[in-house]
Design an enzyme around this catalytic site. Structure first.
Site, short mmCIF file in Angstrom:
data_model
loop_
_atom_site.label_atom_id
_atom_site.label_comp_id
_atom_site.label_asym_id
_atom_site.label_seq_id
_atom_site.Cartn_x
_atom_site.Cartn_y
_atom_site.Cartn_z
N GLU A 182 -62.88 -5.39 0.40
CA GLU A 182 -62.79 -6.73 -0.20
C GLU A 182 -63.95 -6.94 -1.17
O GLU A 182 -63.80 -7.64 -2.15
CB GLU A 182 -62.81 -7.81 0.88
CG GLU A 182 -61.56 -7.86 1.74
CD GLU A 182 -60.32 -8.34 1.01
OE1 GLU A 182 -60.44 -8.92 -0.09
OE2 GLU A 182 -59.21 -8.13 1.55
N ASP A 223 -59.04 -12.80 -8.13
CA ASP A 223 -58.76 -11.42 -7.72
C ASP A 223 -57.84 -10.76 -8.75
O ASP A 223 -57.48 -11.39 -9.75
CB ASP A 223 -58.19 -11.39 -6.29
CG ASP A 223 -56.76 -11.88 -6.19
OD1 ASP A 223 -56.11 -12.18 -7.22
OD2 ASP A 223 -56.26 -11.96 -5.05
#
Length: 159
Positions: A31, A40
């Site tokens: 992550e 993202d």
């Protein structure tokens, strides 16, 4: 009798702690951590270790770590609810938790990974994780590498 129960309870606690430590160690590097909100690869507003379910603001390192640990524990519980027998396999539990953390609990609950594990097809369940490499309709190299790491972890105690 109480010695057997307490011994079994201690074993379960050990399994939970081992799976949580493995899950956090697996999730964190994939992550990544950003204390400031960012988008993202598919444009979802995210903060800390891929967190999307919190207010989007700047967080301290300690807040990000606590958020990761709490989030991983929550997904770990969701994985256990879906497949109670997974508690006997801390490596699989951690890998399934990492997958659920990344794709979401409801997607995990409906996944072939969860179904295959429930059917006792552990090795197949682990290998099926490799199919979750798309985001926003695009195959992402980062997800391919993450899934390979999750599969490797998962297979450590798969039968």
């Amino acid at each position: 009798m109480s010695g057997v129960v307490s011994g079994r309870a201690a074993g379960l606690v050990g399994s939970v702690l081992a799976a949580l430590a493995l899950a956090v160690a697996t999730i964190a590097p994939w992550e990544g951590k950003r204390n400031e909100p960012y988008r993202d690869p598919i444009g979802i507003l995210t903060v800390c270790y891929g967190e999307t379910r919190v207010p989007m603001r700047r967080y301290t390192d300690a807040e990000c770590t606590a958020m990761l640990e709490s989030g991983a524990a929550g997904f770990m519980e969701g994985v256990r609810r879906r497949n109670p027998g997974i508690v006997e396999y801390p490596h699989q539990w951690a890998a399934h938790t990492s997958l659920a953390y990344n794709i979401g609990q409801s997607a995990y609950d409906r996944s072939s990974v969860a179904r295959l594990f429930a059917e006792g097809r552990q090795v197949e369940a682990c290998r099926f994780m490799n199919r979750f490499v798309y985001a926003g309709g695009k195959k992402l190299r980062g997800l391919e590498r993450r899934r390979a790491a999750e599969v490797e972890l998962c297979l450590k105690d798969a039968r």
